[in-house]
Design a protein around this motif. Structure first.
Motif, mmCIF file in Angstrom:
data_model
loop_
_atom_site.group_PDB
_atom_site.id
_atom_site.type_symbol
_atom_site.label_atom_id
_atom_site.label_comp_id
_atom_site.label_asym_id
_atom_site.label_seq_id
_atom_site.Cartn_x
_atom_site.Cartn_y
_atom_site.Cartn_z
ATOM 1 N N PHE A 10 44.701 37.358 32.907
ATOM 2 C CA PHE A 10 45.752 37.703 31.952
ATOM 3 C C PHE A 10 47.036 36.935 32.245
ATOM 4 O O PHE A 10 47.701 36.445 31.329
ATOM 5 N N LEU A 11 47.406 36.794 33.527
ATOM 6 C CA LEU A 11 48.615 36.067 33.895
ATOM 7 C C LEU A 11 48.481 34.572 33.579
ATOM 8 O O LEU A 11 49.446 33.936 33.156
ATOM 9 N N TYR A 12 47.298 33.998 33.784
ATOM 10 C CA TYR A 12 47.083 32.592 33.412
ATOM 11 C C TYR A 12 47.263 32.392 31.911
ATOM 12 O O TYR A 12 47.889 31.435 31.469
ATOM 13 N N ILE A 13 46.695 33.298 31.142
ATOM 14 C CA ILE A 13 46.807 33.191 29.688
ATOM 15 C C ILE A 13 48.256 33.365 29.241
ATOM 16 O O ILE A 13 48.760 32.618 28.399
ATOM 17 N N ALA A 14 48.962 34.332 29.824
ATOM 18 C CA ALA A 14 50.364 34.569 29.473
ATOM 19 C C ALA A 14 51.233 33.376 29.870
ATOM 20 O O ALA A 14 52.106 32.945 29.107
ATOM 21 N N GLY A 15 51.006 32.820 31.045
ATOM 22 C CA GLY A 15 51.771 31.646 31.485
ATOM 23 C C GLY A 15 51.496 30.441 30.602
ATOM 24 O O GLY A 15 52.406 29.690 30.255
ATOM 25 N N GLY A 16 50.246 30.255 30.231
ATOM 26 C CA GLY A 16 49.890 29.151 29.339
ATOM 27 C C GLY A 16 50.536 29.289 27.977
ATOM 28 O O GLY A 16 50.962 28.305 27.372
#
Length: 171
Positions: A10-16
């Motif tokens: 989820f954090l990777y997707i949000a950062g992206g």
């Protein structure tokens, strides 16, 4: 599914999602935000070539590599009067047209010798906006180069005040 893995994903997707809009730049606009000037991407490229012609790359970096065109734009946007800013933008567009007439091609396509000769002919022109544009560009390009990080760290030998003591100096 592991809770830690789901949170990491989820954090990777949000950062992206936060970073992705910064990767796409609107074509046609200048690469820096200017409050008083309206410069197109083509004008910025033309100004980059003018600064590169004024300070060409040799064994030291040139105008493009030091991003002097961005310095010129920012200084004109922040430090010049509205009348000078209008003259600068009019002169930039006049320079584009004038260089196509003189060279037969665009300034960005011409070779370095033709560019240098063309910049030497600006003094003979009768267009005051063109002369003012070149005067501002030349002055700010020189200022930006002399105050650049490269020059200040590699070319200028700085010594703290009051300097070293020289006992043999004449009184």
């Amino acid at each position: 599914m592991n809770r830690r893995t789901a949170l990491r994903t989820f954090l990777y997707i949000a950062g992206g999602t936060l970073v992705l809009p910064a990767c796409f730049r609107e074509s046609g606009k200048a690469s820096i935000d200017l409050t008083n000037l309206s410069i197109s991407e083509d004008d910025e490229h033309l100004l980059a070539e003018v600064t590169e012609t004024l300070i060409p790359a040799t064994d030291t970096p040139g105008g493009k590599e030091l991003l002097l065109h961005l310095f010129v734009l920012k200084m004109v946007d922040d430090c010049h009067t509205p009348e000078e800013q209008k003259q600068f933008t009019k002169g930039l567009s006049a320079f584009s047209v004038w260089s196509k007439q003189e060279l037969g091609t665009g300034f960005t396509i011409a070779d370095a010798n033709s560019r240098t000769e063309l910049l030497g002919k600006i003094g003979e022109s009768t267009d005051e906006d063109l002369k003012q544009f070149f005067s501002i560009t030349k002055r700010r390009t020189t200022q930006g180069y002399l105050n650049s990080q490269y020059v200040m760290t590699n070319l200028v030998k700085y010594e703290l005040v009051p300097g070293r003591y020289n006992g043999y100096a004449p009184a």
